[in-house]
Motif scaffolding. Structure first.
Motif, PDB file in Angstrom:
ATOM      1  N   ALA A   1       1.263   0.739  -9.432  1.00 54.78           N
ATOM      2  CA  ALA A   1       1.128  -0.425  -8.554  1.00 54.78           C
ATOM      3  C   ALA A   1       1.821  -1.649  -9.139  1.00 54.78           C
ATOM      4  O   ALA A   1       2.490  -2.411  -8.420  1.00 54.78           O
ATOM      5  CB  ALA A   1      -0.346  -0.711  -8.298  1.00 54.78           C
TER       6      ALA A   1
ATOM      7  N   THR B   1      -5.869  -4.833  -7.527  1.00 54.64           N
ATOM      8  CA  THR B   1      -5.392  -3.513  -7.126  1.00 54.64           C
ATOM      9  C   THR B   1      -6.552  -2.528  -7.136  1.00 54.64           C
ATOM     10  O   THR B   1      -7.380  -2.540  -8.053  1.00 54.64           O
ATOM     11  CB  THR B   1      -4.288  -3.024  -8.082  1.00 54.64           C
ATOM     12  OG1 THR B   1      -3.145  -3.878  -7.957  1.00 54.64           O
ATOM     13  CG2 THR B   1      -3.875  -1.591  -7.764  1.00 54.64           C
TER      14      THR B   1
ATOM     15  N   GLN C   1       5.037  -3.786  -7.604  1.00 50.32           N
ATOM     16  CA  GLN C   1       5.030  -5.231  -7.378  1.00 50.32           C
ATOM     17  C   GLN C   1       6.246  -5.874  -8.043  1.00 50.32           C
ATOM     18  O   GLN C   1       6.842  -6.822  -7.498  1.00 50.32           O
ATOM     19  CB  GLN C   1       3.719  -5.833  -7.896  1.00 50.32           C
ATOM     20  CG  GLN C   1       2.531  -5.461  -7.013  1.00 50.32           C
ATOM     21  CD  GLN C   1       1.209  -5.876  -7.614  1.00 50.32           C
ATOM     22  OE1 GLN C   1       0.700  -6.955  -7.341  1.00 50.32           O
ATOM     23  NE2 GLN C   1       0.641  -5.004  -8.441  1.00 50.32           N
TER      24      GLN C   1
ATOM     25  N   TYR D   1      -7.437   1.790  -6.075  1.00 49.46           N
ATOM     26  CA  TYR D   1      -6.744   3.048  -5.792  1.00 49.46           C
ATOM     27  C   TYR D   1      -7.718   4.212  -5.835  1.00 49.46           C
ATOM     28  O   TYR D   1      -8.893   4.051  -6.224  1.00 49.46           O
ATOM     29  CB  TYR D   1      -5.596   3.260  -6.780  1.00 49.46           C
ATOM     30  CG  TYR D   1      -5.962   3.113  -8.235  1.00 49.46           C
ATOM     31  CD1 TYR D   1      -6.529   4.168  -8.957  1.00 49.46           C
ATOM     32  CD2 TYR D   1      -5.740   1.905  -8.903  1.00 49.46           C
ATOM     33  CE1 TYR D   1      -6.858   4.027 -10.293  1.00 49.46           C
ATOM     34  CE2 TYR D   1      -6.073   1.752 -10.237  1.00 49.46           C
ATOM     35  CZ  TYR D   1      -6.628   2.818 -10.931  1.00 49.46           C
ATOM     36  OH  TYR D   1      -6.964   2.672 -12.259  1.00 49.46           O
TER      37      TYR D   1
ATOM     38  N   ALA E   1      -2.241  -2.747  -3.554  1.00 50.37           N
ATOM     39  CA  ALA E   1      -2.069  -3.913  -4.418  1.00 50.37           C
ATOM     40  C   ALA E   1      -2.124  -5.157  -3.542  1.00 50.37           C
ATOM     41  O   ALA E   1      -1.302  -5.329  -2.643  1.00 50.37           O
ATOM     42  CB  ALA E   1      -0.734  -3.833  -5.153  1.00 50.37           C
TER      43      ALA E   1
ATOM     44  N   GLU F   1       0.831  -1.203   0.000  1.00 51.78           N
ATOM     45  CA  GLU F   1       0.000   0.000   0.000  1.00 51.78           C
ATOM     46  C   GLU F   1       0.861   1.246   0.000  1.00 51.78           C
ATOM     47  O   GLU F   1       1.998   1.241   0.483  1.00 51.78           O
ATOM     48  CB  GLU F   1      -0.948  -0.008   1.194  1.00 51.78           C
ATOM     49  CG  GLU F   1      -0.281  -0.252   2.521  1.00 51.78           C
ATOM     50  CD  GLU F   1      -1.268  -0.514   3.652  1.00 51.78           C
ATOM     51  OE1 GLU F   1      -2.172  -1.361   3.489  1.00 51.78           O
ATOM     52  OE2 GLU F   1      -1.123   0.133   4.700  1.00 51.78           O
TER      53      GLU F   1
ATOM     54  N   ALA G   1      -0.412 -11.048  -8.509  1.00 48.79           N
ATOM     55  CA  ALA G   1      -1.121  -9.781  -8.349  1.00 48.79           C
ATOM     56  C   ALA G   1      -2.627 -10.070  -8.358  1.00 48.79           C
ATOM     57  O   ALA G   1      -3.236 -10.215  -9.407  1.00 48.79           O
ATOM     58  CB  ALA G   1      -0.751  -8.824  -9.477  1.00 48.79           C
TER      59      ALA G   1
END
Length: 264
Positions: A187, A172, A191, A174, A158, A147, A169
């Motif tokens: 993001a 995500t 990662q 936002y 994420a 974050e 992943a």
């Protein structure tokens, strides 16, 4: 040690495809089991499966094979100019890591805003706290948030699953009002950096669907590897329109796919 031999697989009836209009889809899924061991979840990811809440699944559509599992080789990834700009725009953000099981009202409120403002036409609308908990908080045994905060304001989260060869992943979300920051791109870049820092080779991005506008962004992260005919194959440059048309045609006809060595 992986428990793959003990897993039972099921297949769903046909249902409307989430990615392509006027298409039917089917999913292979395993028994909804929480707290799969790391080795088993990692092996399932390498075979093209994906986690959503308690469900581990992958598409199994006989007349369309466009849902291609994708992953980024973290060490070899080279950001383009727009991705570098996304990093620069967000240098003022502070990173934090926490278990998804420590999610707070702040996380849920950001998630709800994101779904309402960006995905009101999707199957996760309207958002609820129960949905959030099942989808992102309790489904993965060791899932965590990467974050980013602007002072005391949560900007991007994420959700990731740890794997023995990288991270997956999962999802995500936002701040939907911050269009100029390119937080979705940022993001993914973070990662990739997290995988590099932890000496893990891959970031599993989920399904790349060549004809789906909302999934097309994944092919902007190069090189990328896609699971074609049971083998991970690398694409190292943008595909031309002709190459994309050929790929889509072959995926749709259920034919054998040739090795795309010319894209390396």
């Amino acid at each position: 040690m992986s428990n793959m031999k003990n897993i039972r697989f099921y297949i769903t009836p046909p249902h409307p495809c989430s990615y392509l209009d006027d298409r039917a889809a089917r999913m292979v899924f395993i028994d909804p089991v929480r707290d799969l061991d790391l080795s088993t979840l990692s092996e399932l990811s390498r075979q093209g499966f994906r986690r959503s809440g308690d469900f581990i699944y992958k598409p199994e559509c006989h007349h369309c094979r466009q849902c291609l599992s994708s992953r980024i080789p973290a060490e070899e990834f080279q950001p383009d100019s727009s991705q570098r700009r996304a990093i620069n725009r967000n240098k003022d953000l502070r990173m934090a890591i926490r278990s998804t099981r420590h999610a707070t009202d702040i996380h849920y409120r950001l998630y709800a805003r994101y779904i309402i403002e960006r995905h009101a036409d999707g199957d996760m609308f309207p958002p609820t706290r129960e949905q959030f908990e099942k989808f992102l908080v309790t489904g993965g045994a060791n899932s965590f948030f990467i974050e980013f905060w602007l002072n005391d304001r949560l900007m991007v989260v994420a959700t990731c699953d740890p794997l023995d060869d990288g991270i997956s992943a999962v999802y995500t979300f936002y701040d939907p009002d911050e269009n100029k920051r390119s937080l979705g791109t940022f993001a993914i870049m973070q990662q990739i950096e997290w995988a590099r820092a932890n000496r893990l080779p891959y970031v599993y991005l989920g399904y790349w669907v060549p004809q789906s506008e909302k999934m097309r962004y994944k092919s902007n992260f190069l090189p990328i590897e896609v699971l074609l005919d049971g083998r991970w194959q690398r694409i190292s440059r943008p595909m031309t329109v002709t190459e994309m048309d050929i790929l889509v045609k072959r995926l749709s006809r259920d034919e054998s796919i040739q090795d795309y060595k010319r894209l390396r």
